[in-house]
Design an enzyme around this catalytic site. Structure first.
Site, PDB file in Angstrom:
ATOM      1  N   TRP A   1     -17.117   7.612  13.373  1.00  0.00           N
ATOM      2  CA  TRP A   1     -16.384   6.574  14.278  1.00  0.00           C
ATOM      3  C   TRP A   1     -17.161   6.162  15.409  1.00  0.00           C
ATOM      4  O   TRP A   1     -17.100   5.139  15.753  1.00  0.00           O
ATOM      5  CB  TRP A   1     -15.069   6.892  14.461  1.00  0.00           C
ATOM      6  CG  TRP A   1     -14.463   5.879  15.143  1.00  0.00           C
ATOM      7  CD1 TRP A   1     -13.494   4.919  14.575  1.00  0.00           C
ATOM      8  CD2 TRP A   1     -14.198   5.709  16.703  1.00  0.00           C
ATOM      9  NE1 TRP A   1     -13.104   4.139  15.668  1.00  0.00           N
ATOM     10  CE2 TRP A   1     -13.333   4.735  16.614  1.00  0.00           C
ATOM     11  CE3 TRP A   1     -14.967   6.520  17.629  1.00  0.00           C
ATOM     12  CZ2 TRP A   1     -13.164   4.329  18.164  1.00  0.00           C
ATOM     13  CZ3 TRP A   1     -14.697   6.052  19.057  1.00  0.00           C
ATOM     14  CH2 TRP A   1     -13.672   5.157  19.348  1.00  0.00           C
ATOM     15  N   HIS A   2     -17.899   7.242  15.832  1.00  0.00           N
ATOM     16  CA  HIS A   2     -18.499   6.989  17.368  1.00  0.00           C
ATOM     17  C   HIS A   2     -20.044   6.273  17.056  1.00  0.00           C
ATOM     18  O   HIS A   2     -20.238   5.811  17.869  1.00  0.00           O
ATOM     19  CB  HIS A   2     -18.800   8.438  18.172  1.00  0.00           C
ATOM     20  CG  HIS A   2     -17.574   8.781  18.704  1.00  0.00           C
ATOM     21  ND1 HIS A   2     -16.564   9.491  18.101  1.00  0.00           N
ATOM     22  CD2 HIS A   2     -17.115   8.597  20.023  1.00  0.00           C
ATOM     23  CE1 HIS A   2     -15.575   9.766  18.907  1.00  0.00           C
ATOM     24  NE2 HIS A   2     -15.805   9.277  20.078  1.00  0.00           N
ATOM     25  N   GLY A   3     -20.428   6.635  15.956  1.00  0.00           N
ATOM     26  CA  GLY A   3     -21.806   5.745  15.733  1.00  0.00           C
ATOM     27  C   GLY A   3     -22.423   6.150  14.304  1.00  0.00           C
ATOM     28  O   GLY A   3     -22.160   7.074  13.568  1.00  0.00           O
TER      29      GLY A   3
ATOM     30  N   PHE B   1     -19.199   1.755  20.843  1.00  0.00           N
ATOM     31  CA  PHE B   1     -18.511   2.467  19.647  1.00  0.00           C
ATOM     32  C   PHE B   1     -17.672   1.440  19.087  1.00  0.00           C
ATOM     33  O   PHE B   1     -16.974   1.769  18.168  1.00  0.00           O
ATOM     34  CB  PHE B   1     -18.028   3.617  20.224  1.00  0.00           C
ATOM     35  CG  PHE B   1     -19.042   4.554  20.667  1.00  0.00           C
ATOM     36  CD1 PHE B   1     -20.215   4.848  19.960  1.00  0.00           C
ATOM     37  CD2 PHE B   1     -18.660   5.195  22.041  1.00  0.00           C
ATOM     38  CE1 PHE B   1     -21.107   5.597  20.717  1.00  0.00           C
ATOM     39  CE2 PHE B   1     -19.557   5.957  22.574  1.00  0.00           C
ATOM     40  CZ  PHE B   1     -20.892   6.246  22.020  1.00  0.00           C
TER      41      PHE B   1
END
Length: 459
Positions: free
Chosen positions: A319-321, A459
């Site tokens: 989800w963050h990258g 993000f």
């Protein structure tokens, strides 16, 4: 797109709030919806149709799920279609080139990459809108029949770009009936100023140390400077994100909304498990409610429980990258939390000092995985952190950044808050002058500085 400056807010907010306060109750959500769409379009107008499509699909999906309340196969098909549509846009923009790069690397291909940029806030508003559709399906909330109210929920400008992630159930009542009070406005302004100061005066200034060391090259610095830079990054990302969250919560409060708390002094944690109860709390709550519990949560056999945790933390990383370093960071968090559940937590609970040192050290190592997408540069920083390279370069940076580092460490723990709580009259007398000073210094910094990144916008 990352906003080059917060100055736009100071032009946008007075007009928006004036129109909102002057509007009759029945039109307040319409004012917010229009203002929020203008705010988003100013940052990334070309992806406005994507957001509009996601809003419309989920709005009508909620109505359809309600319409077919007694037809379970139809309800399931509708919610799946809505989720696939919403997640599909996020996956397309965020992970297509990551997928292509891995295909090229594995099979020696040369597939061309797509010229894509990540739509502003898509990771946040996708997760937020999913809470509505899933909860309507689960009969936790009733379907929203007003497209204006539903659109307001999705694009509410204070937390549209970088959270906190607000579930529909959190504000469904306030979308219909809320009260704006002078006390709420005053509290909201205070929270906004504190968030602005956290972002502009602390995060930006301490983050410059990390950026300078990164520009030098991690392999060319001493071990002491490598740790100093890592400490600076830890403070930067905390004040950057918690500062934005405070600004969002403050603006929401001034509008009559109560947004959930997103940070609770995570650096005082005594375990990684506790850290994740205090850091980005709305994201952790989202994964717990919409992934971990549906998979069975803690109600399954031990092996399946750890499987569920692995899925959650792998998804948290992704989800963050769209990069392997984020996957490694998620798996690293999973490994530590799993060890804590197995045996380590019992030891940490008995040794307060050791537990604090362990948690802080583990978090700092995790930030190396999080901060650096280039695995070669990541390896260089890890080497410098532990190979004992001497040098006096750190003294120059410590002299330049000692004050902001000290302020960052003081404000990242609740010691000062507890002292102020013991002297309420003293605190009340100084509150307004302090807030005015923070506001003036923040605006002056924004006018003068070109360094104003928002780390979580990507993000």
């Amino acid at each position: 797109m990352v906003f080059s400056s917060l100055l736009f807010l100071f032009r946008f907010l007075p007009i928006t709030f004036a129109a909102y306060y002057l509007a009759p109750k029945r039109l307040k959500n319409l004012v917010l919806l229009i203002a929020s769409l203008v705010f988003y379009s100013w940052g990334e107008v070309r992806y406005f149709p994507v957001m509009l499509a996601v809003i419309l699909v989920n709005f009508f999906a909620g109505l359809a799920i309600e319409r077919f309340d007694q037809n379970q196969p139809a309800r399931r098909a509708i919610v799946v279609a809505a989720l696939v549509f919403s997640i599909g846009w996020l996956a397309f923009f965020k992970y297509t080139n990551f997928f292509l790069s891995n295909l090229n690397g594995l099979f020696g291909l040369s597939l061309p990459y797509l010229q894509l940029t990540l739509p502003l806030g898509i990771s946040f508003y996708t997760f937020q809108i999913m809470t509505y559709t899933v909860d309507v399906y689960a009969r936790k909330v009733t379907a929203e029949h007003s497209i204006i109210d539903f659109g307001t929920f999705v694009v509410l400008f204070p937390q549209l770009i970088a959270g906190p992630i607000v579930k529909y159930s959190d504000i469904s009542q306030e979308l219909k009936r809320r009260t704006v009070t002078l006390a709420g406005i005053q509290e909201g302004i205070a929270l906004f100023i504190l968030g602005l100061g956290s972002k502009v005066l602390l995060a930006n200034n301490v983050g410059a140390l990390w950026s300078q060391v990164e520009a030098l090259g991690f392999g060319s610095v001493s071990t002491a400077l490598a740790w100093l830079a890592l400490l600076a990054y830890a403070l930067q990302i905390y004040f950057d994100f918690s500062g934005y969250s405070l600004m969002a919560i403050g603006m929401g409060k001034a509008l009559g909304f109560t947004f959930p708390k997103n940070f609770d002094y995570p650096y005082i944690s005594r375990s990684i498990t506790e850290f994740w109860r205090r850091w980005h709390m709305t994201l952790g709550g989202w994964f717990r409610e919409y992934v971990y519990i549906p998979l069975g949560g803690n109600r399954v056999k031990p092996l399946l429980k750890y499987r569920n945790m692995l899925v959650v933390w792998a998804l948290t990383g992704l989800w963050h990258g769209a990069s392997w370093n984020f996957v490694f960071w998620g798996l690293y968090s999973f490994a530590l939390i799993a060890l804590e559940r197995l045996f380590l937590k019992r030891f940490l609970d008995k040794h307060r000092v050791i537990s604090h040192v362990y948690a802080l050290f583990a978090v700092l190592i995790g930030w190396v995985l999080f901060a650096i997408t280039d695995l070669g540069q990541m390896g260089s920083l890890f080497c410098q952190l532990f190979n004992g390279t001497g040098g006096s370069d750190w003294m120059f940076y410590l002299r330049n950044y000692a004050v902001v580092l000290l302020l960052g460490m003081v404000f990242s723990v609740p010691v000062l808050n507890r002292l102020l709580e013991r002297f309420p009259k003293f605190t009340k007398a100084l509150a307004t002058p302090f807030l005015m000073l923070v506001l003036v210094l923040s605006v002056a910094y924004l006018v003068d500085s070109t360094y104003n990144p928002f780390l979580y916008f990507r993000f």
